[in-house]
Motif scaffolding. Structure first.
Motif, PDB file in Angstrom:
ATOM      1  N   LEU A  11     -12.132 -16.724  33.513  1.00  0.00           N
ATOM      2  CA  LEU A  11     -13.415 -16.725  34.214  1.00  0.00           C
ATOM      3  C   LEU A  11     -14.518 -16.494  33.195  1.00  0.00           C
ATOM      4  CD1 LEU A  11     -14.905 -16.778  36.972  1.00  0.00           C
ATOM      5  CD2 LEU A  11     -14.684 -14.289  37.001  1.00  0.00           C
ATOM      6  N   VAL A  83     -16.279 -15.636  44.573  1.00  0.00           N
ATOM      7  CA  VAL A  83     -15.017 -15.316  43.901  1.00  0.00           C
ATOM      8  C   VAL A  83     -14.406 -14.105  44.603  1.00  0.00           C
ATOM      9  CG1 VAL A  83     -13.908 -14.753  41.708  1.00  0.00           C
ATOM     10  CG2 VAL A  83     -15.966 -16.180  41.726  1.00  0.00           C
ATOM     11  N   ASP A  85     -11.605 -11.238  45.959  1.00  0.00           N
ATOM     12  CA  ASP A  85     -10.683 -10.330  45.281  1.00  0.00           C
ATOM     13  C   ASP A  85      -9.314 -10.982  45.101  1.00  0.00           C
ATOM     14  OD1 ASP A  85     -12.674  -8.430  45.175  1.00  0.00           O
ATOM     15  OD2 ASP A  85     -11.963  -7.324  46.936  1.00  0.00           O
ATOM     16  N   GLU A  87      -8.777 -14.215  44.722  1.00  0.00           N
ATOM     17  CA  GLU A  87      -8.891 -15.211  43.657  1.00  0.00           C
ATOM     18  C   GLU A  87      -8.945 -14.558  42.287  1.00  0.00           C
ATOM     19  OE1 GLU A  87     -11.553 -19.117  42.363  1.00  0.00           O
ATOM     20  OE2 GLU A  87     -12.251 -17.820  43.989  1.00  0.00           O
ATOM     21  N   LEU A  88      -9.567 -13.384  42.205  1.00  0.00           N
ATOM     22  CA  LEU A  88      -9.647 -12.692  40.920  1.00  0.00           C
ATOM     23  C   LEU A  88      -8.261 -12.436  40.330  1.00  0.00           C
ATOM     24  CD1 LEU A  88     -12.522 -10.095  41.468  1.00  0.00           C
ATOM     25  CD2 LEU A  88     -12.485 -11.990  39.830  1.00  0.00           C
ATOM     26  N   ARG A  89      -7.276 -12.242  41.188  1.00  0.00           N
ATOM     27  CA  ARG A  89      -5.921 -11.982  40.700  1.00  0.00           C
ATOM     28  C   ARG A  89      -5.346 -13.181  39.954  1.00  0.00           C
ATOM     29  NH1 ARG A  89      -5.567  -9.973  46.163  1.00  0.00           N
ATOM     30  NH2 ARG A  89      -5.861  -7.700  46.185  1.00  0.00           N
ATOM     31  N   VAL A  94     -11.647 -12.560  31.240  1.00  0.00           N
ATOM     32  CA  VAL A  94     -13.040 -12.904  31.509  1.00  0.00           C
ATOM     33  C   VAL A  94     -13.836 -12.903  30.207  1.00  0.00           C
ATOM     34  CG1 VAL A  94     -13.709 -10.496  31.987  1.00  0.00           C
ATOM     35  CG2 VAL A  94     -15.053 -12.373  32.968  1.00  0.00           C
ATOM     36  N   ILE A 115     -16.455  -7.790  40.054  1.00  0.00           N
ATOM     37  CA  ILE A 115     -15.604  -8.687  39.272  1.00  0.00           C
ATOM     38  C   ILE A 115     -15.130  -8.004  37.990  1.00  0.00           C
ATOM     39  CG2 ILE A 115     -15.659 -10.791  37.863  1.00  0.00           C
ATOM     40  CD1 ILE A 115     -17.500 -11.984  40.075  1.00  0.00           C
ATOM     41  N   HIS A 118     -12.526  -5.348  38.364  1.00  0.00           N
ATOM     42  CA  HIS A 118     -11.174  -5.896  38.534  1.00  0.00           C
ATOM     43  C   HIS A 118     -10.497  -6.070  37.176  1.00  0.00           C
ATOM     44  CE1 HIS A 118      -7.858  -8.573  39.614  1.00  0.00           C
ATOM     45  NE2 HIS A 118      -8.252  -9.315  38.595  1.00  0.00           N
ATOM     46  N   PHE A 119     -11.191  -6.724  36.251  1.00  0.00           N
ATOM     47  CA  PHE A 119     -10.586  -6.978  34.935  1.00  0.00           C
ATOM     48  C   PHE A 119     -10.334  -5.667  34.188  1.00  0.00           C
ATOM     49  CE2 PHE A 119     -12.403 -11.071  36.010  1.00  0.00           C
ATOM     50  CZ  PHE A 119     -11.398 -11.943  35.613  1.00  0.00           C
TER      51      PHE A 119
END
Length: 229
Positions: A11, A83, A85, A87-89, A94, A115, A118-119
């Motif tokens: 991303l 985007v 949660d 999809e973030l997986r 990033v 976002i 998450h990373f």
């Protein structure tokens, strides 16, 4: 001819007026910006000033930019809010490029904070360069934020000294300085001469660089960290 399977999924975070530097290693690339607007180029980012006169480095960036416009969604990024949660997986890592644009609309964006958290929480690689590290401040504004996620991290960004030089040469004042803003939130900023000339900083899963001269080294380290996943 068989379709080549992407090596992974990255991303790339854009401001609504951002510039994309070097990333070219066989990964599926998805661009995202605050409101899904296509980016425009920060004029200063195309100046030889930020390349310290190295016109060949500037040309390589321009060639890759044109390629990204053709091959991926650079001109039609998705919005941060779109985007999910889930999809973030699906993303491995990033990347946040620079130019002055990130200081205008990324540092306090709550959706970007979601976002990036998450990373950070999933220990996925985050790469930032130039003014891009300013976007890390958005983690303060994420839903249910516990504060600045990168407190205590060693980071390198476009320095206050470099910003002062630009202000002197171009006129005007940049209100939000990347280095001092991150330092005020508890980051340990490394912005010495070696960093200004292309050195990068790696701390845990974050790799950062000061300016376009760091693009090659940062890109190589980023890909190395991706492959180590």
């Amino acid at each position: 001819m068989a379709t080549q399977t992407p090596a992974g999924k990255v991303l790339i975070i854009l401001s609504d007026a951002d510039k994309f530097p070097i990333l070219d290693a066989g990964y599926q690339v998805v661009f995202a910006s605050p409101t899904d607007k296509p980016p425009s180029i920060d004029p200063l980012s195309e100046s030889l000033l930020v390349y310290f006169g190295k016109w060949w480095e500037k040309r390589k960036d321009q060639e890759l930019l044109r390629r990204m416009e053709i091959e991926v969604n650079l001109r039609s990024p998705c919005s941060f809010a779109s985007v999910t949660d889930d999809e973030l997986r699906s993303f491995d890592d990033v990347f946040i490029p620079g130019g002055h644009a990130p200081i205008s609309d990324l540092g306090n964006n709550s959706e970007l904070g979601r976002i990036l958290n998450h990373f950070h929480n999933q220990h996925k690689t985050t790469a930032v360069i130039c003014h891009g590290p300013y976007a890390l401040l958005s983690t303060k504004y994420a839903p249910n934020s516990q504060g600045f996620a990168y407190k205590g991290y060693k980071l390198t960004s476009w320095s206050d000294a470099e910003e002062k030089l630009v202000e002197t040469m171009k006129g005007g004042t940049v209100p939000n300085k990347v280095e001092s803003s991150l330092k005020a939130e508890g980051a340990e900023m490394l912005t010495g001469m070696g960093k200004k000339m292309g050195g990068i900083t790696v701390d845990r899963k974050v790799v950062s660089g000061a300016n376009p001269l760091a693009a090659n080294a940062l890109g190589s380290k980023f890909v190395e960290m991706l492959k180590a996943h």
